[in-house]
Design a protein around this motif. Structure first.
Motif, mmCIF file in Angstrom:
data_model
loop_
_atom_site.group_PDB
_atom_site.id
_atom_site.type_symbol
_atom_site.label_atom_id
_atom_site.label_comp_id
_atom_site.label_asym_id
_atom_site.label_seq_id
_atom_site.Cartn_x
_atom_site.Cartn_y
_atom_site.Cartn_z
ATOM 1 N N VAL A 56 47.716 -57.767 35.775
ATOM 2 C CA VAL A 56 47.540 -59.030 36.276
ATOM 3 C C VAL A 56 48.564 -59.870 35.609
ATOM 4 O O VAL A 56 48.984 -60.758 36.297
ATOM 5 C CB VAL A 56 46.225 -59.265 35.818
ATOM 6 N N ARG A 57 48.859 -59.924 34.482
ATOM 7 C CA ARG A 57 49.667 -60.959 33.778
ATOM 8 C C ARG A 57 51.154 -60.552 34.289
ATOM 9 O O ARG A 57 51.930 -61.709 34.167
ATOM 10 C CB ARG A 57 49.670 -60.641 32.318
ATOM 11 N N GLY A 58 51.416 -59.371 34.597
ATOM 12 C CA GLY A 58 52.698 -59.344 35.031
ATOM 13 C C GLY A 58 52.933 -59.493 36.553
ATOM 14 O O GLY A 58 54.147 -59.379 37.134
ATOM 15 N N GLY A 59 52.017 -59.939 37.243
ATOM 16 C CA GLY A 59 51.979 -60.500 38.621
ATOM 17 C C GLY A 59 51.680 -59.449 39.600
ATOM 18 O O GLY A 59 51.962 -59.408 41.061
ATOM 19 N N GLY A 60 51.130 -58.220 39.126
ATOM 20 C CA GLY A 60 51.041 -56.908 39.808
ATOM 21 C C GLY A 60 51.739 -55.846 39.774
ATOM 22 O O GLY A 60 52.908 -56.143 39.134
ATOM 23 N N ALA A 63 55.182 -56.120 41.211
ATOM 24 C CA ALA A 63 56.246 -57.232 40.644
ATOM 25 C C ALA A 63 56.678 -56.715 39.471
ATOM 26 O O ALA A 63 57.881 -56.970 39.100
ATOM 27 C CB ALA A 63 55.439 -58.432 40.395
ATOM 28 N N ARG A 67 60.883 -55.834 38.958
ATOM 29 C CA ARG A 67 61.654 -56.420 37.909
ATOM 30 C C ARG A 67 62.281 -55.571 37.105
ATOM 31 O O ARG A 67 63.486 -55.516 36.750
ATOM 32 C CB ARG A 67 60.724 -57.411 36.869
#
Length: 129
Positions: A56-60, A63, A67
């Motif tokens: 969640v903190r990483g955007g999914g 995502a 990256r």
């Protein structure tokens, strides 16, 4: 070790310390001579809740892997070749419905709580390994 040997090799029981979908794919990438994506992610977790927090903190999951696959120099592709990696849209037992996958040349394979599953899901992103 080729892909067939990798898929047949013994795996630890599924857990969020040593063997989940991300760590499994990471082992394949390292086996293929690439740096560890899990090292690039730089976050550790040891529970399902911890893994979900990182996601969640990483955007999914998509995502995070996008990256970090770029960070180790892997490029996206549209047409998979045997051994290529992906983030898949597939029903999962955690309800998140995202997982990692490897293209066997005929179908996708992924690891879940009860072992490997083959031929399910649609790739959201594919990287040439």
């Amino acid at each position: 070790m080729n892909l067939g040997e990798f898929l047949k090799s013994p795996r630890p029981a599924f857990d969020y310390v040593a063997h989940d979908c991300s760590r499994w794919l990471d082992r394949w990438l390292v086996n293929c001579g690439h740096p560890s994506v899990m090292d690039e992610i730089g976050r550790t977790y040891d529970s399902e809740r911890g893994a979900m927090r990182v996601i969640v903190r990483g955007g999914g999951l998509l995502a995070i892997w996008t990256r970090n696959m770029e960070g180790i120099g892997l490029m996206q592709t549209e047409e998979p070749q045997q051994g290529d990696a992906a983030i898949m849209a597939v029903p999962t037992d955690d309800g998140y419905n995202r997982t990692t996958g490897i293209w066997t040349g005929r179908r996708w394979v992924s690891v879940h709580r009860h072992g490997l599953i083959f031929g399910v899901g649609s790739p959201l992103a594919i990287w040439r390994v």
